[in-house]
Design a protein around this motif. Structure first.
Motif, short mmCIF file in Angstrom:
data_model
loop_
_atom_site.label_atom_id
_atom_site.label_comp_id
_atom_site.label_asym_id
_atom_site.label_seq_id
_atom_site.Cartn_x
_atom_site.Cartn_y
_atom_site.Cartn_z
N ALA A 231 1.09 -13.79 34.74
CA ALA A 231 0.88 -12.66 33.81
C ALA A 231 1.41 -11.37 34.41
CB ALA A 231 -0.61 -12.53 33.50
N PRO B 187 -1.59 -5.54 29.28
CA PRO B 187 -1.11 -6.67 30.10
C PRO B 187 -1.67 -6.68 31.52
CG PRO B 187 0.69 -5.79 28.81
CD PRO B 187 -0.46 -4.82 28.65
N SER C 53 3.27 -20.11 27.92
CA SER C 53 2.10 -19.70 27.13
C SER C 53 1.50 -18.40 27.68
CB SER C 53 1.04 -20.81 27.10
OG SER C 53 0.57 -21.08 28.40
N THR C 54 1.49 -18.25 29.02
CA THR C 54 0.94 -17.02 29.60
C THR C 54 1.85 -15.83 29.29
OG1 THR C 54 0.02 -18.35 31.39
CG2 THR C 54 0.07 -15.97 31.74
N ARG D 91 -5.25 -7.73 31.56
CA ARG D 91 -5.39 -9.19 31.36
C ARG D 91 -5.07 -9.95 32.65
NH1 ARG D 91 -7.75 -13.19 30.48
NH2 ARG D 91 -6.85 -15.01 29.47
N SER D 92 -4.03 -9.54 33.37
CA SER D 92 -3.71 -10.26 34.61
C SER D 92 -4.81 -10.03 35.65
CB SER D 92 -2.34 -9.87 35.15
OG SER D 92 -2.31 -8.54 35.58
N GLU E 49 3.83 -15.50 26.79
CA GLU E 49 3.72 -15.16 25.37
C GLU E 49 2.46 -14.32 25.12
OE1 GLU E 49 3.86 -18.53 22.76
OE2 GLU E 49 3.47 -17.31 20.97
N GLU E 50 1.37 -14.72 25.78
CA GLU E 50 0.13 -13.95 25.64
C GLU E 50 0.34 -12.51 26.10
OE1 GLU E 50 -3.23 -15.53 27.81
OE2 GLU E 50 -4.47 -13.79 27.33
N ILE E 51 1.01 -12.36 27.24
CA ILE E 51 1.25 -11.01 27.78
C ILE E 51 2.17 -10.22 26.86
CG2 ILE E 51 2.37 -9.78 29.71
CD1 ILE E 51 -0.51 -10.84 30.26
N ASN F 181 2.48 -10.46 23.71
CA ASN F 181 1.74 -10.04 22.52
C ASN F 181 0.77 -8.89 22.80
OD1 ASN F 181 3.05 -11.84 20.85
ND2 ASN F 181 1.61 -13.50 21.27
N LEU F 182 0.46 -8.67 24.07
CA LEU F 182 -0.44 -7.56 24.42
C LEU F 182 0.33 -6.25 24.66
CD1 LEU F 182 -2.81 -9.38 26.96
CD2 LEU F 182 -3.44 -8.53 24.69
N LEU G 148 -2.38 -18.14 36.78
CA LEU G 148 -2.19 -17.43 35.51
C LEU G 148 -2.04 -15.94 35.76
CD1 LEU G 148 -4.72 -19.29 33.16
CD2 LEU G 148 -2.33 -19.80 33.65
#
Lengths: 221, 241
Positions: free
Chosen positions: B133, B114, B52-53, B117-118, B55-57, B59-60, B129
């Protein structure tokens, strides 16, 4: 160890931070380290006992890490749970009722801006009962020297990711040892090795956060 | 292997590549290895956090890439000359560029979001996380670089030319400060990547590299296998067979 201390210990070892944390899935919707630490303090449990339970948990996860039974993410999850307990213990540290194991001055050496590895080491070391003074990235030798003077008896950790900044690391280690021969210096980062650490005069090489903890804990018996 | 990417020639020199996100996929195996699991599988619960992490990265990411070709003016024992600049790459790299007639200077990035976000995750005391990330962002940047590398290999193969591995300042003994010279060969803010005074790129999850080009050249499976430096500190980390 009381039942409550056992629960704190288990939650840290398994990385169960608090009730709402989904990890690990088999402990879903159960209280975590945060709730049990609060309950323990409310019940009048000695902060020393809580800290001892935390240390036991971190030793257990550290041993598992050494045996390749768990890996960095699980180690960090345990440190995250431990840090939650440390938040509850903070007032006792500030009041001098319990003491940290010592001070660890940490930074990424001059010319190198990589910080993720250093930040993770910081969190795991702090979770193991050490006070961490994080000097950040691109840290010049003088800044390390100033921190050593401000924190007598501290140990120092130097991080580098680039092969080319290892020369800066070696220069910093050399200068620290010239002026503060007794200060323990630990180096780490992708391009390092035991051999490189020895050649630059460092006291230890840590390939991962847990190894840093092992070396630091050996200093305090 | 990906198909050829679309190219756009810049009037000031260099080529910008169309690098849509559907040609860069996150290699789950590479990610779990980079997270430290080697051949083990993450435990129950951790796998979900990782996917999930990541995928989030993903998408960024804002993938950008480009390159510029140069004649190889000189190849010496400790470096190379291209574009009128001498690069003291060190013997490990210059040895592997033997036989090259040209060199491509390539840059790619996944953008700044990315890493932001990390950093935010670490700041919010979510080290797991944040670690996942950051690692996913590094793996994606490498995969973007690999996509560019494959594009060049495919394009040049049609001309009867081969490519070497890619080599970046800061590694294999090549001083990271030589990034400044490398970026002088490229248009300003090429692929929206800028150099900081410290020679680090902004966004940080960017890769710059030189790739040798010439007849009969080919990529080595592992750079370490082609390198005679038995003392290289990276040798211990990489498989050699």
């Amino acid at each position: 160890m009381s039942e409550l201390m056992d629960k704190i210990c288990l939650c840290i070892e398994r990385g169960k931070v608090d009730k709402k944390a989904p990890y690990p899935p088999d402990m879903m919707n159960q209280d975590g380290a945060d709730e049990y630490a609060r309950e323990a303090i409310k019940a009048g449990e000695s902060p020393d006992n809580i800290l001892a339970a935390c240390n036991t948990a971190m030793e257990r996860i550290g041993d598992k890490f050494s045996r390749n039974e768990v890996f960095v993410p699980e180690l960090l999850m345990a440190a995250r749970a431990m840090n939650g307990v440390m938040e509850h213990l903070k007032p006792f540290f500030q009041a001098g009722n319990i003491k940290t194991k010592g001070t660890f001055v940490l930074g990424t050496v001059a010319g190198d801006l990589h910080d993720i590895g250093k930040n993770l080491v910081s969190m795991v070391v702090e979770g193991n009962g050490w006070k961490v003074v994080d000097l950040g990235v691109d840290v010049k030798t003088d800044k390390f020297l100033k921190a050593i003077e401000e924190h007598p008896g501290c140990a120092v950790g130097l991080s580098a990711l680039l092969t080319t900044t290892m020369a800066n690391m070696a220069a910093t280690v050399k200068r620290i040892k010239e002026l503060h021969a007794d200060t323990v210096v630990i180096v780490g980062g992708a391009p390092l090795s035991h051999k490189a650490a020895k050649e630059m005069g460092a006291d230890g090489y840590a390939a991962n956060p847990q190894e840093t903890v092992r070396i630091l804990n050996s200093l305090v018996g | 292997m990906n198909p050829l990417l679309s190219e756009h020639l810049l009037t000031e020199g260099g080529v910008i590549l169309d690098l849509p996100s559907n040609v860069v996929s996150l290699d789950a195996v590479a990610l779990t290895r980079a997270l430290g699991y080697r051949d083990a599988s993450p435990p129950a619960g951790m796998s979900e956090l990782i996917s999930s992490t990541a995928e989030e990265i993903f998408n960024l990411c804002e993938f950008r890439a480009g390159y510029r070709l140069f004649e190889l003016e000189a190849l010496e024992a400790d470096g190379i000359r291209i574009g009128g600049q001498y690069f003291r790459t060190g013997p490990i790299i210059s040895r592997q560029l033997e036989g090259a007639e040209q060199a491509a200077v390539m840059v790619c990035t996944i953008g700044a979001a990315p890493e932001a976000r990390s950093a935010q995750m670490i700041k919010e005391k979510e080290p797991v996380l944040g670690f996942i990330a950051d690692t996913a962002a590094s793996v994606l940047a490498e995969q973007a670089a690999e996509t560019v590398h494959q594009h060049l290999a495919l394009k040049l193969a049609a001309e009867g030319l081969g490519v070497t591995n890619r080599f970046s300042p800061g590694y294999c003994g090549w001083d990271v400060q030589e990034q400044h010279k490398l970026f002088r060969l490229l248009p300003e803010a090429f692929c929206c990547v800028r150099l900081q005074g410290s020679a680090f790129m902004q966004p940080r999850k960017s890769i710059s590299a030189i790739i040798g080009i010439g007849k009969g050249l080919q990529r080595a499976d592992y750079a370490c296998a082609a390198c005679a430096d038995a003392q290289c500190t990276y040798r211990k980390k990489k498989p050699t067979s």
